[in-house]
Structure formats: C-alpha cells, structure tokens
Enzyme design. Sequence first.
Site, PDB file in Angstrom:
ATOM      1  N   ILE A  20       0.856  -1.196   0.000  1.00 33.02           N
ATOM      2  CA  ILE A  20       0.000   0.000   0.000  1.00 33.02           C
ATOM      3  C   ILE A  20       0.887   1.239   0.000  1.00 33.02           C
ATOM      4  CG2 ILE A  20      -0.453  -0.315   2.497  1.00 33.02           C
ATOM      5  CD1 ILE A  20      -3.233   1.213   1.432  1.00 33.02           C
ATOM      6  N   GLY A  28       4.056  12.309   4.797  1.00 36.41           N
ATOM      7  CA  GLY A  28       3.960  11.074   5.589  1.00 36.41           C
ATOM      8  C   GLY A  28       2.808  11.210   6.559  1.00 36.41           C
ATOM      9  N   PHE A  54       9.243   4.773   1.184  1.00 36.87           N
ATOM     10  CA  PHE A  54       9.049   3.973   2.418  1.00 36.87           C
ATOM     11  C   PHE A  54       7.979   2.895   2.234  1.00 36.87           C
ATOM     12  CE2 PHE A  54      10.009   8.111   4.978  1.00 36.87           C
ATOM     13  CZ  PHE A  54      11.373   7.901   4.857  1.00 36.87           C
ATOM     14  N   ILE A  55       7.821   2.341   1.043  1.00 35.81           N
ATOM     15  CA  ILE A  55       6.721   1.405   0.827  1.00 35.81           C
ATOM     16  C   ILE A  55       7.138  -0.034   1.136  1.00 35.81           C
ATOM     17  CG2 ILE A  55       4.942   0.604  -0.797  1.00 35.81           C
ATOM     18  CD1 ILE A  55       4.898   3.691   0.095  1.00 35.81           C
ATOM     19  N   GLU A 143      -4.900  -1.863  10.717  1.00 36.77           N
ATOM     20  CA  GLU A 143      -3.444  -1.811  10.573  1.00 36.77           C
ATOM     21  C   GLU A 143      -2.803  -1.484  11.924  1.00 36.77           C
ATOM     22  OE1 GLU A 143      -1.649   1.365   8.305  1.00 36.77           O
ATOM     23  OE2 GLU A 143       0.199   0.227   8.034  1.00 36.77           O
ATOM     24  N   GLY A 240      23.723  -7.664  28.729  1.00 34.05           N
ATOM     25  CA  GLY A 240      25.078  -7.109  28.720  1.00 34.05           C
ATOM     26  C   GLY A 240      25.567  -6.940  27.286  1.00 34.05           C
ATOM     27  N   GLY A 265       1.351   5.489  11.090  1.00 38.13           N
ATOM     28  CA  GLY A 265       1.020   6.737  11.785  1.00 38.13           C
ATOM     29  C   GLY A 265       1.912   6.813  13.019  1.00 38.13           C
ATOM     30  N   ASN A 267       3.494   7.767  16.708  1.00 43.24           N
ATOM     31  CA  ASN A 267       2.783   7.781  17.998  1.00 43.24           C
ATOM     32  C   ASN A 267       2.300   9.193  18.373  1.00 43.24           C
ATOM     33  OD1 ASN A 267       3.179   5.101  17.962  1.00 43.24           O
ATOM     34  ND2 ASN A 267       4.347   4.962  19.874  1.00 43.24           N
ATOM     35  N   GLU A 268       2.969  10.205  17.815  1.00 45.24           N
ATOM     36  CA  GLU A 268       2.485  11.578  18.054  1.00 45.24           C
ATOM     37  C   GLU A 268       1.143  11.766  17.339  1.00 45.24           C
ATOM     38  OE1 GLU A 268       5.727  10.917  17.029  1.00 45.24           O
ATOM     39  OE2 GLU A 268       6.383  11.056  19.113  1.00 45.24           O
TER      40      GLU A 268
HETATM   41  C1  LIG Z   1      10.079   0.605   7.645  1.00 42.27           C
HETATM   42  C2  LIG Z   1       8.962   1.485   7.193  1.00 42.27           C
HETATM   43  C3  LIG Z   1       7.894   0.933   6.496  1.00 42.27           C
HETATM   44  C4  LIG Z   1       6.879   1.757   6.018  1.00 42.27           C
HETATM   45  N1  LIG Z   1       5.869   1.210   5.257  1.00 42.27           N
HETATM   46  C5  LIG Z   1       4.985   2.041   4.645  1.00 42.27           C
HETATM   47  C6  LIG Z   1       4.042   1.523   3.698  1.00 42.27           C
HETATM   48  O1  LIG Z   1       3.965   0.312   3.459  1.00 42.27           O
HETATM   49  N2  LIG Z   1       3.216   2.390   3.085  1.00 42.27           N
HETATM   50  C7  LIG Z   1       3.245   3.738   3.331  1.00 42.27           C
HETATM   51  O2  LIG Z   1       2.468   4.453   2.719  1.00 42.27           O
HETATM   52  N3  LIG Z   1       4.129   4.261   4.219  1.00 42.27           N
HETATM   53  C8  LIG Z   1       4.998   3.442   4.873  1.00 42.27           C
HETATM   54  N4  LIG Z   1       5.915   3.966   5.760  1.00 42.27           N
HETATM   55  C9  LIG Z   1       5.927   5.408   6.006  1.00 42.27           C
HETATM   56  C10 LIG Z   1       5.419   5.775   7.399  1.00 42.27           C
HETATM   57  O3  LIG Z   1       4.041   5.564   7.502  1.00 42.27           O
HETATM   58  C11 LIG Z   1       5.828   7.246   7.634  1.00 42.27           C
HETATM   59  O4  LIG Z   1       7.245   7.261   7.781  1.00 42.27           O
HETATM   60  C12 LIG Z   1       5.154   7.825   8.878  1.00 42.27           C
HETATM   61  O5  LIG Z   1       3.773   7.983   8.669  1.00 42.27           O
HETATM   62  C13 LIG Z   1       5.745   9.183   9.266  1.00 42.27           C
HETATM   63  O6  LIG Z   1       5.784  10.041   8.170  1.00 42.27           O
HETATM   64  P1  LIG Z   1       7.163  10.810   7.817  1.00 42.27           P
HETATM   65  O7  LIG Z   1       8.236   9.799   7.740  1.00 42.27           O
HETATM   66  O8  LIG Z   1       6.915  11.663   6.637  1.00 42.27           O
HETATM   67  O9  LIG Z   1       7.452  11.694   9.084  1.00 42.27           O
HETATM   68  P2  LIG Z   1       6.950  13.196   9.322  1.00 42.27           P
HETATM   69  O10 LIG Z   1       5.498  13.278   9.018  1.00 42.27           O
HETATM   70  O11 LIG Z   1       7.870  14.128   8.602  1.00 42.27           O
HETATM   71  O12 LIG Z   1       7.154  13.348  10.892  1.00 42.27           O
HETATM   72  C14 LIG Z   1       8.380  13.792  11.497  1.00 42.27           C
HETATM   73  C15 LIG Z   1       8.117  13.972  12.990  1.00 42.27           C
HETATM   74  O13 LIG Z   1       7.128  14.986  13.167  1.00 42.27           O
HETATM   75  C16 LIG Z   1       6.093  14.501  13.998  1.00 42.27           C
HETATM   76  N5  LIG Z   1       4.821  15.101  13.597  1.00 42.27           N
HETATM   77  C17 LIG Z   1       4.270  15.157  12.359  1.00 42.27           C
HETATM   78  N6  LIG Z   1       3.077  15.744  12.409  1.00 42.27           N
HETATM   79  C18 LIG Z   1       2.856  16.078  13.702  1.00 42.27           C
HETATM   80  C19 LIG Z   1       1.790  16.731  14.402  1.00 42.27           C
HETATM   81  N7  LIG Z   1       0.690  17.136  13.769  1.00 42.27           N
HETATM   82  N8  LIG Z   1       1.899  16.901  15.729  1.00 42.27           N
HETATM   83  C20 LIG Z   1       3.013  16.481  16.383  1.00 42.27           C
HETATM   84  N9  LIG Z   1       4.052  15.863  15.788  1.00 42.27           N
HETATM   85  C21 LIG Z   1       3.968  15.669  14.462  1.00 42.27           C
HETATM   86  C22 LIG Z   1       6.080  13.009  13.746  1.00 42.27           C
HETATM   87  O14 LIG Z   1       5.412  12.322  14.791  1.00 42.27           O
HETATM   88  C23 LIG Z   1       7.556  12.712  13.670  1.00 42.27           C
HETATM   89  O15 LIG Z   1       8.078  12.589  14.965  1.00 42.27           O
HETATM   90  C24 LIG Z   1       6.922   3.152   6.279  1.00 42.27           C
HETATM   91  C25 LIG Z   1       7.982   3.686   7.016  1.00 42.27           C
HETATM   92  C26 LIG Z   1       9.008   2.886   7.445  1.00 42.27           C
HETATM   93  C27 LIG Z   1      10.150   3.522   8.188  1.00 42.27           C
END
Ligand SMILES: Cc1cc2nc3c(=O)[nH]c(=O)nc-3n(C[C@H](O)[C@H](O)[C@H](O)COP(=O)(O)OP(=O)(O)OC[C@H]3O[C@@H](n4cnc5c(N)ncnc54)[C@H](O)[C@@H]3O)c2cc1C
Length: 283
Positions: A20, A28, A54-55, A143, A240, A265, A267-268
């Site tokens: 997906i 993200g 990141f898919i 999910e 250790g 998504g 945890n924030e």
């Molecule tokens: C191993 C892996 C597998 C993945 N698989 C998939 C997949 O199959 N399909 C897919 O579509 N995506 C996938 N992802 C993407 C993943 O869902 C995103 O990395 C995630 O949703 C965070 O988005 P971002 O990386 O753009 O971080 P950002 O959105 O740039 O966030 C950066 C920081 O800002 C914080 N932040 C953002 N918005 C807010 C807010 N409103 N309030 C407070 N804090 C905030 C975040 O919590 C984070 O700490 C995958 C990622 C990884 C690492």
Amino acid sequence: EAQKQKYLPKLASGEMVGAIAMSEPAAGSDLQGVKTTALLQADGTYLINGSKTFITNGWHADLVILVAKTDPAAGAKGTSLFLIERGMPGFEKGKRLKKLGLKAQDTSELFFDNVKVSADQLLGGTAMQGKGFICLMEQLPWERLQIAIGGIAAAQAAIDWTVQYVKDRKVFGQAVGNYQNTRYTLAELQTEVQVARVFVDKCCELIVQDKLDTATASMAKYWCSDLQCKVMDECVQLHGGYGYMWEYPITRAYADARVQRIYGGTNEIMKEVISRSMGLAGR
Ligand SMILES: Cc1cc2nc3c(=O)[nH]c(=O)nc-3n(C[C@H](O)[C@H](O)[C@H](O)COP(=O)(O)OP(=O)(O)OC[C@H]3O[C@@H](n4cnc5c(N)ncnc54)[C@H](O)[C@@H]3O)c2cc1C
C-alpha cells in the site's frame, strides 16, 4: 466484485504480493498533502504521475494500492485508490532503502511516470472516486491493531529469551537472574506486557464485532509500541554486551522494534487522534 475475484485469491495464496503506497518524500503524517495525481482523461482513462517512498514490499509487490489525487484542488475529498500492477508501462521501482531493522522485508521507492490505467483499476469502481481517504480511515484501525499485536508478541518473546539468558549467565559466581534488580525488572516488564495484552485482546474482540474505533486503535498502537521499545531496551541491558551482538535474537528484536513507533502513523499522530476524540483540537 470483479476486482476481488481477480486479485484476492492470488494475494491469499501468495502468488501475488501486495503493498500500500501512501507516503511520499514530502507527505507522511500529513497524508492530505499527497502530490501524486491520477487525472481523468477524455478517453476515460487515468494518467498517473508522482512518486512514493518507504513502501513496505514495494520492490516485491505485484499489486500496489496507490493513493493519488483525482481532484488535487479538493483536498481529502479528491483522493482515490488505484490498483497498479507490476510491469504497467511507466511504473518503476526505485532502490530498496537501507534500514536499521526489519531486514527480512523490503522498503522501497516507487515512481509513476505517465502511467495510463483504465477506470477498472480504480479500487471499488468509479463510484469510489474521491472516497479514497474515507477508505483509508476505515481500514487504518486494523493496521494499527496489527502493529499492537505484533509489538506485544515481540515483547513477550524478548522477555522469554531474557529469562532464559539470565538463568544461564553467571556473573560474580551467580546467575544474573538471582540479582534483585534483574528479577524486579523482569517482573515489572511481564506485568506491563500482561496488562497490555488484556487491552489488545479487548481490541481484537471489538474489531471482530466491527466496533473498534479509531481512537481506541490508536491507543493500542501507541501504548504497545512504546512498551515494546521499553521492553527491548531493558532486555538488551540484561544481556550485557551480548545484547549488542547480532548473534542473539534480542539484538534483532531491538532493531526491529524502533520503527513500530513511526509507521502506521507516528505515535504523536496517535495522540492527535486520541485527543481529538476527547474534544481537544489543536491549531
Ligand atoms: C520501515 C517502514 C515501512 C513503512 N511502510 C509504509 C508503507 O507500506 N506504506 C506507506 O504508505 N508508508 C509506509 N511507511 C511510512 C510511514 O508511515 C511514515 O514514515 C510515517 O507515517 C511518518 O511520516 P514521515 O516519515 O513523513 O514523518 P513526518 O510526518 O515528517 O514526521 C516527522 C516527525 O514529526 C512529527 N509530527 C508530524 N506531524 C505532527 C503533528 N501534527 N503533531 C506532532 N508531531 C507531528 C512526527 O510524529 C515525527 O516525529 C513506512 C515507514 C518505514 C520507516
């Protein structure tokens, strides 16, 4: 129904691997900021352009559910889901990204350069055009619950490995497990995992009844993935130096755990969802 018949048996048998594709280099957490477009053409086809990153399974995938804007000006209401098959002209897979953990599955970039698809590839048919965001929101609790289930299972495995390890490992003439610090730490972790498990069991009951709401699923995802990371960290400590060596399963579990707080998504974002359900809205 035709789409179900075409894809679901092969996805279930493993003949086809699915992925997906929501996240993009600049979108993200803020999924509404997706830039990939699927624009309806005069001949009834859609022309898709954009890129994803990141898919999970992106490189392996035979079938990708792609999130794209069919009406870029309409925000969430202009979002639709497309069924994109491996080998469609203009659909390219980028590199497999180098990750800290979860090395048994690929995480990849995907590129769409004038990919032309018929309306048959719109998930759910043309009536679902513009309803992609609603579909995603409906399915994300499942999910998120899966992440919670995996997190608690991994945490329990880590505790079990560690109990065995501290019984075997001798320091200052006695087993590490004899020290009060070790026993209390493991007792606390086991208690927390058991408490979380009761909550996850409740969520499983609710999802089977189709009653798991987004906020509760978000609580499970954030709480269990935080706990998983805490358990992994404490269990590495009790191993250790061996806890830092790849030959021990705890090391891999530690590396694999970290992303659980990020994907599905962050945890924030889970706390955003929960606080919104409490009537608390940010700016
Ligand atoms: C191993 C892996 C597998 C993945 N698989 C998939 C997949 O199959 N399909 C897919 O579509 N995506 C996938 N992802 C993407 C993943 O869902 C995103 O990395 C995630 O949703 C965070 O988005 P971002 O990386 O753009 O971080 P950002 O959105 O740039 O966030 C950066 C920081 O800002 C914080 N932040 C953002 N918005 C807010 C807010 N409103 N309030 C407070 N804090 C905030 C975040 O919590 C984070 O700490 C995958 C990622 C990884 C690492």
